[in-house]
Scaffold this motif. Sequence first.
Motif, short mmCIF file in Angstrom:
data_model
loop_
_atom_site.label_atom_id
_atom_site.label_comp_id
_atom_site.label_asym_id
_atom_site.label_seq_id
_atom_site.Cartn_x
_atom_site.Cartn_y
_atom_site.Cartn_z
N PHE A 144 43.18 37.55 33.25
CA PHE A 144 43.16 38.88 32.72
C PHE A 144 43.34 39.55 34.23
O PHE A 144 43.43 39.12 35.19
N VAL A 145 43.37 41.07 34.12
CA VAL A 145 43.84 41.92 34.83
C VAL A 145 42.42 42.71 35.37
O VAL A 145 42.11 43.68 34.23
N TYR A 146 41.87 42.71 36.25
CA TYR A 146 40.65 43.59 36.86
C TYR A 146 40.80 44.59 37.72
O TYR A 146 41.19 44.17 38.82
N ALA A 147 40.83 45.73 37.40
CA ALA A 147 41.22 46.91 38.23
C ALA A 147 42.49 46.31 39.03
O ALA A 147 42.47 46.95 40.18
N THR A 148 43.53 46.18 38.42
CA THR A 148 44.94 45.95 38.91
C THR A 148 44.83 44.52 39.69
O THR A 148 46.02 44.29 40.33
N VAL A 149 43.88 43.75 39.59
CA VAL A 149 43.91 42.59 40.51
C VAL A 149 43.83 41.37 39.19
O VAL A 149 43.14 41.23 38.43
N ASP A 150 45.02 40.51 39.46
CA ASP A 150 44.95 39.55 38.38
C ASP A 150 43.99 38.27 39.00
O ASP A 150 43.79 38.03 39.99
N ILE A 151 43.41 37.92 37.57
CA ILE A 151 42.33 36.89 37.97
C ILE A 151 42.31 35.63 36.79
O ILE A 151 43.02 35.73 35.84
N ASP A 152 42.54 34.63 37.51
CA ASP A 152 42.56 33.01 36.71
C ASP A 152 41.10 32.64 36.77
O ASP A 152 40.88 32.30 37.85
N LEU A 153 40.21 32.47 35.78
CA LEU A 153 39.00 32.06 35.64
C LEU A 153 38.92 30.78 34.97
O LEU A 153 38.95 30.82 33.62
#
Length: 589
Positions: A144-153
């Motif tokens: 997902f993208v959180y506040a323009t930061v891409d995250i792989d969880l």
Amino acid sequence: MTTKYGIHQPISMEKPTEWHKKLTEQLEKLLVSKDNFETRERSALREDVLGRLNSIIQQWAYDVSIEDGIPEEIATQQKARILTFGSYRLGVHGPSSDIDTCCVVPRHITTEHFFRKLVPLLQQEEDVKELVPVEDAFVPVIKFVYATVDIDLSFCQLALNTIPDDWNPLDDRNLQGLGKKSQKSLNGPRDTDSLLTLVPKPDTFRLVLRFIKMWAQNRAVYSNVFGYFGGIAWAICSAQVCQWYPNAAPGYVLCKFFLVLNHWKWPSPIRLTNPDRIRELKFEVWDPLRNKKDLAPIITPSYPPMNSTFNVNKSTLAVLKKELMRGEKISSRLMNENLGTEDILKIWEELMEKRNFFLEHRDYLQVKLSGPEDEDEFNKYYGFVQSKMRQLVLSLEPPYMFGVQCTPYPKAMEHPDQKCVKSFFLGLDFKADGEQKGEGASKGKRKQVDIRSAITYFKGIIEKYNGEGGFKCEFKHVTATKLPEWVFPDEKRPAPSKKRKRRKKSSVPAIDKAAIKNKDANKDGNKDANTENSSLEKRKDAGVGDSSQKIEEGIKITKVEASDEVRKEKKQKLETKIDDKATINSNDK
């Protein structure tokens, strides 16, 4: 005594020369000009995003514990952990890099909770966009993208009721009781932290890896999913060269990087450590005797050691070798100490130059994904298909398919002015009979290459998608001259090749007397010609002579030349003409 890093002795302990420092200065200048370093504001944003994500995950872990009947005072102590790894943890991330994270939880929290409870919580966040859960991947992950930061969880379930404050992911004892997928998830942070302890100079390692990551992305050889080297593989290779030249400047290490990798004798493995097998932990460990099919093994440093490049196939390895050879050829020019400052910078820029994938092949297979204009649902479908693309690439290789070499492009192309439409492209190169069997160069004869079975197999895989319906996955054969304009951001499409006009053979006989005497022979020759034309017309009507045919249930691409029967007719006609000429010469005498 020489200091030893990892399992290998250094090749050279030479310290940086003034020339090597000069190379490094221009290297840093290039990376700065390419915006490879992020600003302080962007770094602060990342830290803020990680803090907000941690709050959401702690709330989720608490809610799950309460639902499972755990008393509140105990539920507050059963916290989850977020571990970062990859480029962010190594300190080589750029402004647009993602953050690889691993969510570590106690034993009562399961993957079912991860995807059924946490995903809805994330979707409620206003700043969370493009959320894609990938449940059946090799390592389950939520993107997902959180506040323009891409995250792989990713997700790791420990065999502990609670996670103690002094819990250390590098402690091998903490692997006890882990499931296979949880172990692979936890190996991300373990490998990253191990790397930083194995390099002699972390700052040199970081600068080298920054360049290699950008180079690999520009040259389209950065993707574990598509069968190239992923981030961890390039990091291990960079660390290996840093170990062999522990005192060298980054610019010099980079030149040695391409030299070493270009001449590496695959499938000999690249490995930084040789950890002992832990008998109590019955995890699968990479073994060169049992893993003989691995083409370019690059082994992870922490226990259990695994091959980070198991997706590499013959086609992608050929591309990697070609790019490493190009890298050595260009970087070797930097050893000329008569170069000026601008010349050094130009060579670094040339090495970093983007690869023209869409100018390299005559034929391409386009895999087009489309669906309802719901971005969240489309991203889920896209993530699912992307994780399976290596299956399509492998099904186009021996022993499943012969006569074609498949080269995947590791990035999906978005269709301009079309919402929820993306395409993958695979370069196709067709081989002749001799090449198919490994007999060297062919004499030109080509047989039919039917790739319908590979497409049907891949369709069967993606039909298992259990998300929302209404999505399409279409396959289309595209020649280089018919590629869409939007795949050429910097270059123009190749111009269509001009077909040569056949010269008409002169029908005037050598002498009238010979033409009269050979009237019957000419009639026979005309019959042969008519027979040949008729045969070719029939083949054309049947569609055999086309260079490519689109079949409704797949794609059939054929490369056909004259059959044995037509060759025999041509031979008989030629023999007739030779006999006629001999008769003419005899009459002249």
